[in-house]
Design a protein around this motif. Structure first.
Motif, PDB file in Angstrom:
ATOM      1  N   ARG A  93       9.864  11.846   9.259  1.00  0.00           N
ATOM      2  CA  ARG A  93      10.899  11.012   9.879  1.00  0.00           C
ATOM      3  C   ARG A  93      10.309   9.727  10.431  1.00  0.00           C
ATOM      4  N   TYR A  94      11.116   8.695  10.426  1.00  0.00           N
ATOM      5  CA  TYR A  94      10.718   7.444  11.097  1.00  0.00           C
ATOM      6  C   TYR A  94      11.985   6.853  11.713  1.00  0.00           C
ATOM      7  N   ASP A  95      12.391   7.470  12.838  1.00  0.00           N
ATOM      8  CA  ASP A  95      13.700   7.179  13.417  1.00  0.00           C
ATOM      9  C   ASP A  95      13.789   5.816  14.101  1.00  0.00           C
ATOM     10  N   PRO A 104       0.829  -1.211   0.000  1.00  0.00           N
ATOM     11  CA  PRO A 104       0.000   0.000   0.000  1.00  0.00           C
ATOM     12  C   PRO A 104       0.860   1.256   0.000  1.00  0.00           C
ATOM     13  N   GLU A 105       2.160   1.098   0.234  1.00  0.00           N
ATOM     14  CA  GLU A 105       3.088   2.237   0.252  1.00  0.00           C
ATOM     15  C   GLU A 105       4.496   1.686   0.111  1.00  0.00           C
ATOM     16  N   GLY A 106       5.472   2.579  -0.075  1.00  0.00           N
ATOM     17  CA  GLY A 106       6.813   2.108  -0.414  1.00  0.00           C
ATOM     18  C   GLY A 106       7.830   2.103   0.714  1.00  0.00           C
ATOM     19  N   THR A 107       7.542   2.769   1.834  1.00  0.00           N
ATOM     20  CA  THR A 107       8.565   2.907   2.875  1.00  0.00           C
ATOM     21  C   THR A 107       8.897   1.565   3.541  1.00  0.00           C
ATOM     22  N   ALA A 112     -12.065  11.399  -7.656  1.00  0.00           N
ATOM     23  CA  ALA A 112     -11.029  12.156  -8.375  1.00  0.00           C
ATOM     24  C   ALA A 112      -9.779  12.267  -7.509  1.00  0.00           C
ATOM     25  N   GLY A 113      -8.653  11.823  -8.026  1.00  0.00           N
ATOM     26  CA  GLY A 113      -7.383  11.920  -7.294  1.00  0.00           C
ATOM     27  C   GLY A 113      -7.161  10.793  -6.301  1.00  0.00           C
ATOM     28  N   ARG A 114      -8.139   9.887  -6.181  1.00  0.00           N
ATOM     29  CA  ARG A 114      -7.943   8.754  -5.257  1.00  0.00           C
ATOM     30  C   ARG A 114      -8.252   7.457  -5.991  1.00  0.00           C
ATOM     31  N   ALA A 140       6.640  10.452  -0.120  1.00  0.00           N
ATOM     32  CA  ALA A 140       6.151   9.903  -1.393  1.00  0.00           C
ATOM     33  C   ALA A 140       5.198  10.915  -2.006  1.00  0.00           C
ATOM     34  N   MET A 141       5.184  10.931  -3.348  1.00  0.00           N
ATOM     35  CA  MET A 141       4.303  11.860  -4.066  1.00  0.00           C
ATOM     36  C   MET A 141       3.332  11.032  -4.893  1.00  0.00           C
ATOM     37  N   GLY A 142       2.113  11.499  -5.030  1.00  0.00           N
ATOM     38  CA  GLY A 142       1.119  10.794  -5.835  1.00  0.00           C
ATOM     39  C   GLY A 142       1.235  11.235  -7.288  1.00  0.00           C
ATOM     40  N   ASN A 181      -6.183  16.731  -1.678  1.00  0.00           N
ATOM     41  CA  ASN A 181      -5.280  17.831  -2.049  1.00  0.00           C
ATOM     42  C   ASN A 181      -3.802  17.591  -1.746  1.00  0.00           C
ATOM     43  N   ALA A 182      -3.459  16.449  -1.129  1.00  0.00           N
ATOM     44  CA  ALA A 182      -2.041  16.200  -0.800  1.00  0.00           C
ATOM     45  C   ALA A 182      -1.327  15.626  -2.017  1.00  0.00           C
ATOM     46  N   VAL A 183      -0.325  16.367  -2.480  1.00  0.00           N
ATOM     47  CA  VAL A 183       0.389  15.902  -3.663  1.00  0.00           C
ATOM     48  C   VAL A 183       1.647  15.135  -3.250  1.00  0.00           C
ATOM     49  N   ALA A 184       2.138  15.415  -2.050  1.00  0.00           N
ATOM     50  CA  ALA A 184       3.299  14.689  -1.517  1.00  0.00           C
ATOM     51  C   ALA A 184       3.224  14.735  -0.007  1.00  0.00           C
ATOM     52  N   ALA A 185       3.804  13.737   0.643  1.00  0.00           N
ATOM     53  CA  ALA A 185       3.766  13.720   2.107  1.00  0.00           C
ATOM     54  C   ALA A 185       4.853  12.810   2.639  1.00  0.00           C
ATOM     55  N   GLY A 186       5.286  13.104   3.850  1.00  0.00           N
ATOM     56  CA  GLY A 186       6.320  12.232   4.424  1.00  0.00           C
ATOM     57  C   GLY A 186       6.725  12.667   5.801  1.00  0.00           C
ATOM     58  N   PHE A 237      15.677   6.402  -4.001  1.00  0.00           N
ATOM     59  CA  PHE A 237      14.346   6.799  -4.490  1.00  0.00           C
ATOM     60  C   PHE A 237      13.734   5.626  -5.259  1.00  0.00           C
ATOM     61  N   TYR A 238      12.426   5.645  -5.402  1.00  0.00           N
ATOM     62  CA  TYR A 238      11.719   4.550  -6.072  1.00  0.00           C
ATOM     63  C   TYR A 238      10.477   5.110  -6.731  1.00  0.00           C
ATOM     64  N   SER A 239       9.946   4.354  -7.669  1.00  0.00           N
ATOM     65  CA  SER A 239       8.638   4.729  -8.213  1.00  0.00           C
ATOM     66  C   SER A 239       7.902   3.451  -8.564  1.00  0.00           C
ATOM     67  N   TYR A 270       4.369   5.003  11.842  1.00  0.00           N
ATOM     68  CA  TYR A 270       5.823   4.931  12.040  1.00  0.00           C
ATOM     69  C   TYR A 270       6.518   6.272  12.220  1.00  0.00           C
ATOM     70  N   TYR A 271       5.787   7.374  12.079  1.00  0.00           N
ATOM     71  CA  TYR A 271       6.471   8.673  12.099  1.00  0.00           C
ATOM     72  C   TYR A 271       6.957   9.089  13.479  1.00  0.00           C
ATOM     73  N   THR A 272       8.056   9.825  13.478  1.00  0.00           N
ATOM     74  CA  THR A 272       8.593  10.476  14.674  1.00  0.00           C
ATOM     75  C   THR A 272       9.019  11.874  14.243  1.00  0.00           C
ATOM     76  N   TYR A 281      -7.357  -0.278  -0.992  1.00  0.00           N
ATOM     77  CA  TYR A 281      -8.779  -0.474  -1.277  1.00  0.00           C
ATOM     78  C   TYR A 281      -9.559   0.685  -0.658  1.00  0.00           C
ATOM     79  N   GLU A 282      -9.459   1.851  -1.328  1.00  0.00           N
ATOM     80  CA  GLU A 282     -10.183   3.044  -0.862  1.00  0.00           C
ATOM     81  C   GLU A 282     -11.359   3.275  -1.784  1.00  0.00           C
ATOM     82  N   ARG A 283     -12.267   4.164  -1.372  1.00  0.00           N
ATOM     83  CA  ARG A 283     -13.385   4.495  -2.264  1.00  0.00           C
ATOM     84  C   ARG A 283     -12.857   5.389  -3.381  1.00  0.00           C
TER      85      ARG A 283
HETATM   86  P1  HAM Z   1       0.868   8.766   2.125  1.00  0.00           P
HETATM   87  O1  HAM Z   1       0.513  10.102   2.691  1.00  0.00           O
HETATM   88  O2  HAM Z   1       0.012   7.636   2.471  1.00  0.00           O
HETATM   89  O3  HAM Z   1       2.375   8.487   2.579  1.00  0.00           O
HETATM   90  O4  HAM Z   1       0.948   8.861   0.547  1.00  0.00           O
HETATM   91  C1  HAM Z   1       1.804   9.786  -0.095  1.00  0.00           C
HETATM   92  C2  HAM Z   1       1.106  10.401  -1.295  1.00  0.00           C
HETATM   93  O5  HAM Z   1       0.618   9.373  -2.154  1.00  0.00           O
HETATM   94  C3  HAM Z   1      -0.134  11.206  -0.955  1.00  0.00           C
HETATM   95  O6  HAM Z   1       0.208  12.526  -0.574  1.00  0.00           O
HETATM   96  C4  HAM Z   1      -0.873  11.192  -2.290  1.00  0.00           C
HETATM   97  O7  HAM Z   1      -0.331  12.167  -3.163  1.00  0.00           O
HETATM   98  C5  HAM Z   1      -0.567   9.803  -2.815  1.00  0.00           C
HETATM   99  N1  HAM Z   1      -1.674   8.873  -2.534  1.00  0.00           N
HETATM  100  C6  HAM Z   1      -1.922   8.203  -1.393  1.00  0.00           C
HETATM  101  N2  HAM Z   1      -3.030   7.432  -1.532  1.00  0.00           N
HETATM  102  C7  HAM Z   1      -3.467   7.615  -2.784  1.00  0.00           C
HETATM  103  C8  HAM Z   1      -4.571   7.104  -3.542  1.00  0.00           C
HETATM  104  N3  HAM Z   1      -5.422   6.208  -3.045  1.00  0.00           N
HETATM  105  N4  HAM Z   1      -4.729   7.516  -4.826  1.00  0.00           N
HETATM  106  C9  HAM Z   1      -3.875   8.418  -5.373  1.00  0.00           C
HETATM  107  N5  HAM Z   1      -2.817   8.931  -4.702  1.00  0.00           N
HETATM  108  C10 HAM Z   1      -2.615   8.547  -3.425  1.00  0.00           C
HETATM  109  C11 HAM Z   1       3.055   7.358   2.233  1.00  0.00           C
HETATM  110  O8  HAM Z   1       2.715   6.554   1.402  1.00  0.00           O
HETATM  111  C12 HAM Z   1       4.400   7.256   2.922  1.00  0.00           C
HETATM  112  N6  HAM Z   1       5.029   5.997   2.537  1.00  0.00           N
HETATM  113  C13 HAM Z   1       5.269   8.444   2.575  1.00  0.00           C
HETATM  114  C14 HAM Z   1       6.618   8.371   3.216  1.00  0.00           C
HETATM  115  C15 HAM Z   1       7.752   7.944   2.653  1.00  0.00           C
HETATM  116  N7  HAM Z   1       6.872   8.707   4.472  1.00  0.00           N
HETATM  117  C16 HAM Z   1       8.171   8.492   4.701  1.00  0.00           C
HETATM  118  N8  HAM Z   1       8.688   8.011   3.616  1.00  0.00           N
END
Ligand code: HAM
Length: 447
Positions: free
Chosen positions: A285-287, A80-83, A118-120, A304-306, A278-283, A105-107, A261-263, A113-115
């Motif tokens: 620390r996770y010490d 569900p995420e890359g960290t 637009a943007g999700r 990570a950025m969406g 509206n979140a385009v990127a987020a992150g 970095f990664y992509s 996991y954040y700190t 499984y969200e509803r």
């Molecule tokens: P996250 O806030 O869950 O953080 O997701 C990061 C970004 O991924 C969001 O700001 C958004 O742009 C995009 N995103 C999340 N869910 C969706 C979705 N269902 N559809 C489209 N875009 C989405 C993380 O994933 C952490 N792993 C970030 C991180 C990396 N923190 C530390 N290292």
């Protein structure tokens, strides 16, 4: 039988795919300048990895994971995420033995499984970065500055950089207790999930998306009022470095991230133009996470950025360059088709994008296709050209034209022709013709 893509999953194809490539290239370029190297972790992992890191009582783990049993009965989850996968890889491959810091970095695709809206999406793409081994706030500031540069590169404006500190294991318990006290009197109004969270993980109530809970959290104790001296110093230093690096930012003391996991430092980059999501990127620390995964104590920070959201912002703000073939080879007759294939092969070996006409299309329809593809040049080969050993060429942007021998054609793009026939000089002075008129002119070339 008609098939469709899964709900919340999207196909990406030209021309949109070029926007995706622009985003990936900009990330690679900017992140490399900051010393981040690419890492590729699997898309599937053992489920426990996500439960342990993201947290048992988070929405992601409780409701959103694509989890299944494999044929041996092991619980597997589509990431569900890359960290968490990167941290697992860092520990499993002993990457902490390499000189510190290590920055990756990664992509790739993530699954939740969200509803869908637009943007999700349920399958969405993230570009993320993780830096291991640095506790100083300098890296926190560098990462935010790197994100600023990345968005500038893509000409994306109107972004808000929101930062916060959510403390460490020293200061968190006092905040947790204050939150528990605050919501205890409102327990009847909390959603069933939050009723459960009140005991186990009250911080998660601050992140609940249910409307009634959202209203209840107004006036809840803020973590910034509970920071220990070390966390406060870290945060203040970060803020002064952001001033130094001219990264415009606002402190959002109410920002709680949806992962456990954040700190200390957390941040979100938002854009009003995106609407509800509206979140385009987020992150942040996770010490503690590397240690939790069995590695040595290692401070870390990432984001990570969406990609879909970045793409939406680019689409609304910039014109895209769509690549086009350098040459289209139009042919008349079977011998010419064979000659064209040979020329195309030789040019392609040199990296030239060459398109050829297919399946007995008339010269007119081949010219139309070259035009539609915005090809740079058209080469024309028919029986006469085979006899004379010369290819006719035409530059579509200015209608200049000429001839070149079959032998010299391989180097056509190395020495792009400057001299053109007198006839074509006259043509360039004329107004650009409509495609149909232009093609008629080709028809007058004997064919
Ligand atoms: P996250 O806030 O869950 O953080 O997701 C990061 C970004 O991924 C969001 O700001 C958004 O742009 C995009 N995103 C999340 N869910 C969706 C979705 N269902 N559809 C489209 N875009 C989405 C993380 O994933 C952490 N792993 C970030 C991180 C990396 N923190 C530390 N290292």
């Amino acid at each position: 039988m008609k098939y469709s893509a899964l709900k919340g999953a999207q196909d990406i194809y030209p021309p949109d795919v070029y926007i995706w490539q622009t985003i990936e290239n900009a990330a690679k370029e900017v992140f490399s300048a900051y010393g981040f190297q690419e890492i590729r972790a699997p898309i599937i992992e053992y489920t426990d990895i996500f439960i342990r890191s993201i947290g048992e009582t988070t929405d992601i783990v409780e409701k959103e994971m694509y989890t299944f049993s494999d044929k041996a009965g092991r619980s597997i989850t589509l990431r569900p995420e890359g960290t968490a996968p990167v941290v697992r890889s860092y520990v499993e491959n002993h990457l902490y033995n390499l000189p510190s810091p290590q920055k990756f970095f990664y992509s790739g695709a993530m699954f939740r499984y969200e509803r869908p809206q637009a943007g999700r999406y349920r399958q969405f793409f993230q570009i993320g970065a993780e830096a291991f081994g640095i506790s100083e706030p300098k890296i926190d500031a560098e990462i935010l500055s790197m994100l600023k540069l990345f968005f500038e590169r893509l000409n994306i404006k109107d972004l808000k950089f929101e930062v916060n500190s959510i403390g460490c294991e020293q200061c968190r318990p006092a905040h947790k207790n204050a939150i528990r006290d605050f919501f205890s009197s409102k327990i009847e109004t909390l959603c069933p999930d939050c009723k459960r969270r009140l005991d186990i993980n009250p911080l998660r109530i601050l992140d609940c998306k249910v409307d009634t809970c959202k209203k209840l959290k107004q006036g809840a104790p803020r973590v910034t009022d509970f920071l220990c001296d070390a966390c406060r110093d870290h945060f203040n230093e970060l803020l002064s470095l952001l001033e130094l690096l001219k990264v415009p930012h606002v402190i959002n003391p109410e920002m709680v991230r949806g992962l456990d996991y954040y700190t200390r430092t957390t941040f979100e980059i938002t854009c009003k133009k995106l609407g509800a999501q509206n979140a385009v990127a987020a992150g942040g620390r996770y010490d503690r996470l590397v240690e939790d995964f069995g590695g040595p104590p290692t401070p870390a920070i990432g984001f990570a950025m969406g990609m879909e959201r970045i793409k939406a912002l680019i689409k609304s703000s910039a014109k895209q360059d769509i690549p086009a073939p350098q040459v289209f080879i139009a042919t008349i007759g079977v011998p010419a088709e064979k000659e064209a294939l040979l020329i195309a092969d030789r040019l392609r070996e040199k990296g030239t994008w060459v398109e050829v006409g297919y399946a007995g299309n008339s010269l007119k329809s081949q010219m139309r296709r070259a035009d539609r593809l915005s090809a740079g040049y058209v080469f024309i080969i028919g029986d006469d050209e085979i006899k004379s050993g010369k290819v006719k060429w035409k530059k579509l942007s200015d209608s200049t034209e000429g001839e070149i021998s079959f032998q010299a054609v391989d180097d056509f793009f190395a020495n792009e022709p400057k001299e053109t026939k007198k006839k074509s000089e006259q043509i360039t002075k004329k107004k650009r013709k409509l495609p149909s008129e232009k093609h008629d002119r080709y028809h007058r070339w004997k064919y």
